[in-house]
Structures are given as structure tokens and as C-alpha cells.
Design a protein around this motif. Structure first.
Motif, PDB file in Angstrom:
ATOM      1  N   VAL A 113      16.204   1.572   2.898  1.00 35.48           N
ATOM      2  CA  VAL A 113      16.263   3.052   3.178  1.00 35.48           C
ATOM      3  C   VAL A 113      17.342   3.425   4.171  1.00 35.48           C
ATOM      4  CG1 VAL A 113      14.970   5.092   3.858  1.00 35.48           C
ATOM      5  CG2 VAL A 113      13.900   3.562   2.195  1.00 35.48           C
ATOM      6  N   ILE A 114      17.213   2.632   5.392  1.00 35.36           N
ATOM      7  CA  ILE A 114      18.187   3.156   6.541  1.00 35.36           C
ATOM      8  C   ILE A 114      19.480   2.744   5.809  1.00 35.36           C
ATOM      9  CG2 ILE A 114      18.599   2.157   8.682  1.00 35.36           C
ATOM     10  CD1 ILE A 114      15.794   1.787   9.235  1.00 35.36           C
ATOM     11  N   THR A 151       2.121  -1.171   4.355  1.00 31.93           N
ATOM     12  CA  THR A 151       3.142  -2.075   4.752  1.00 31.93           C
ATOM     13  C   THR A 151       4.383  -1.576   3.940  1.00 31.93           C
ATOM     14  OG1 THR A 151       2.639  -3.594   3.190  1.00 31.93           O
ATOM     15  CG2 THR A 151       2.055  -3.895   5.487  1.00 31.93           C
ATOM     16  N   TRP A 152       4.524  -0.634   3.106  1.00 28.96           N
ATOM     17  CA  TRP A 152       5.499   0.003   2.395  1.00 28.96           C
ATOM     18  C   TRP A 152       6.817   0.036   3.185  1.00 28.96           C
ATOM     19  CZ3 TRP A 152       3.361   3.850  -1.810  1.00 28.96           C
ATOM     20  CH2 TRP A 152       2.905   3.056  -2.748  1.00 28.96           C
ATOM     21  N   LEU A 153       6.525   0.670   4.521  1.00 30.72           N
ATOM     22  CA  LEU A 153       7.599   0.824   5.399  1.00 30.72           C
ATOM     23  C   LEU A 153       8.300  -0.256   5.935  1.00 30.72           C
ATOM     24  CD1 LEU A 153       9.327   3.093   6.808  1.00 30.72           C
ATOM     25  CD2 LEU A 153       7.610   3.212   8.893  1.00 30.72           C
ATOM     26  N   LEU A 154       7.522  -1.535   6.080  1.00 31.70           N
ATOM     27  CA  LEU A 154       8.000  -2.708   6.403  1.00 31.70           C
ATOM     28  C   LEU A 154       9.140  -3.344   5.482  1.00 31.70           C
ATOM     29  CD1 LEU A 154       4.954  -4.354   8.159  1.00 31.70           C
ATOM     30  CD2 LEU A 154       6.970  -3.618   9.268  1.00 31.70           C
ATOM     31  N   TRP A 155       8.536  -3.074   4.202  1.00 30.27           N
ATOM     32  CA  TRP A 155       9.405  -3.680   3.024  1.00 30.27           C
ATOM     33  C   TRP A 155      10.595  -2.826   2.444  1.00 30.27           C
ATOM     34  CZ3 TRP A 155       8.880  -8.769   1.815  1.00 30.27           C
ATOM     35  CH2 TRP A 155       7.590  -9.305   2.082  1.00 30.27           C
ATOM     36  N   ILE A 156      10.245  -1.426   2.615  1.00 26.45           N
ATOM     37  CA  ILE A 156      11.246  -0.753   1.887  1.00 26.45           C
ATOM     38  C   ILE A 156      12.420  -0.106   3.144  1.00 26.45           C
ATOM     39  CG2 ILE A 156      11.624   1.443   0.416  1.00 26.45           C
ATOM     40  CD1 ILE A 156       9.203   0.713  -0.758  1.00 26.45           C
ATOM     41  N   GLY A 157      11.639  -0.026   4.288  1.00 24.21           N
ATOM     42  CA  GLY A 157      12.620   0.856   5.333  1.00 24.21           C
ATOM     43  C   GLY A 157      13.873   0.230   5.766  1.00 24.21           C
ATOM     44  N   PRO A 174       0.330   0.042   0.407  1.00 23.67           N
ATOM     45  CA  PRO A 174       0.925   1.273   0.998  1.00 23.67           C
ATOM     46  C   PRO A 174       1.018   1.518   2.560  1.00 23.67           C
ATOM     47  CG  PRO A 174      -0.838   1.705  -0.585  1.00 23.67           C
ATOM     48  CD  PRO A 174      -0.851   0.126  -0.463  1.00 23.67           C
TER      49      PRO A 174
END
Length: 158
Positions: A110-111, A101-107, A99
Motif C-alpha cells: 500500500v505504501i 496482521t493484514w497491515l503487516l502483510w499488505i502495508g 485480519p
């Protein structure tokens, strides 16, 4: 005069000699483990360079710390865990999916999706602003005539 400079230059260069590079560790296996571990880690100063390739002072300190841990008998996983505990998941080139590092993987995805959605909205809005004009029957007949004439000219040219 040039000969004197050449002789002086030759005499001065006698004192200069190249030396072999001193090994960083006494044990080649230790050095090999250090390289393999540090290639998987990010330099915290350079950020886009591996710990093995970076020449920053912090990278040198981290490599020295890893070398010490290797000499203490720590396993590669224990060394990675120590580095992550101390510097966070960012130190790893491939941080684990969790949870935090989700932003690192999915970010990035999403952008990308936001960019595509924004582009589609812009294109739709732009198309709605372009006025549409209906052609009269006379205009349609002129267009048909021009198209027939151009197709006849193309057949004549081939």
C-alpha cells in the motif's frame, strides 16, 4: 630488561587456560530443537535479529523459557502458540495472515502504491507548469536545415 618482561609475561600466561564451552542443555536434541524454534522467532528487543542469534537479556530469558517447555514435553507448535499468546504475533518472523496482521502483510505494498501515485501526480503537475511554445514556420525550416546538414556531416565522417 626486555627479557625480564618476557619471562614475567610467560609466567603470568601459565595460569590462563582456555576451557571448552559448556553445553547450554544436557541433551543435544533439546538444544537442537531450541535452536530450530528460536530461529523462527524475533527478538523483541533487537527486532531485526532472531531469538537464536540475539544476545540480549530478554532473548536469553526467552530461550530459557523455551528450553523449559521442551523439557516439559511440549511440541514445537505448542511452544510457538505459547509464545504468540504471551507476546503476540510480532514474535514470529512469519506471522499468520489474519485480519489483525493484514497491515503487516499488505502495508508495504500500500505504501509503495501511494508513493507511485504521488510521483505520477507530481510529474503531471510539473509538466503542466512548463509553458509550451509553438514554433513558427521559419523556425521549423531552420531546424530541418540543421538536421539535414548534421546528417550529411555524419555520412561524411563514416
Amino acid at each position: 630488561m626486555k627479557q625480564i618482561y618476557l619471562i614475567i609475561l610467560c609466567l603470568l600466561s601459565l595460569g590462563v587456560s582456555a576451557k571448552d564451552a559448556a553445553p547450554l542443555a544436557d541433551d543435544p536434541q533439546t538444544e537442537q530443537r531450541l535452536i530450530s524454534i528460536s530461529e523462527e522467532m524475533r527478538c523483541l528487543v533487537c527486532q531485526n535479529e532472531s531469538l537464536a542469534g540475539s544476545r540480549s537479556d530478554l532473548a536469553n530469558d526467552l530461550r530459557r523459557e523455551i528450553r523449559t517447555l521442551i523439557k516439559e514435553g511440549k511440541s514445537d507448535d505448542q511452544i510457538r502458540a505459547f509464545m504468540v499468546e504471551r507476546y503476540g504475533d510480532f514474535v514470529l518472523y512469519r506471522p499468520p495472515v489474519k485480519p489483525i496482521t493484514w497491515l503487516l502483510w499488505i502495508g508495504p505494498f500500500v505504501i509503495l502504491l501511494i508513493g507511485i501515485a504521488g510521483l505520477l501526480m507530481y510529474l503531471r503537475r510539473r509538466n503542466s507548469l512548463i509553458p509550451t511554445t509553438a514554433l513558427s514556420d521559419a523556425d521549423n525550416k531552420k531546424i530541418d536545415t540543421l538536421l539535414r546538414n548534421s546528417s550529411v556531416e555524419e555520412e561524411g565522417n563514416t
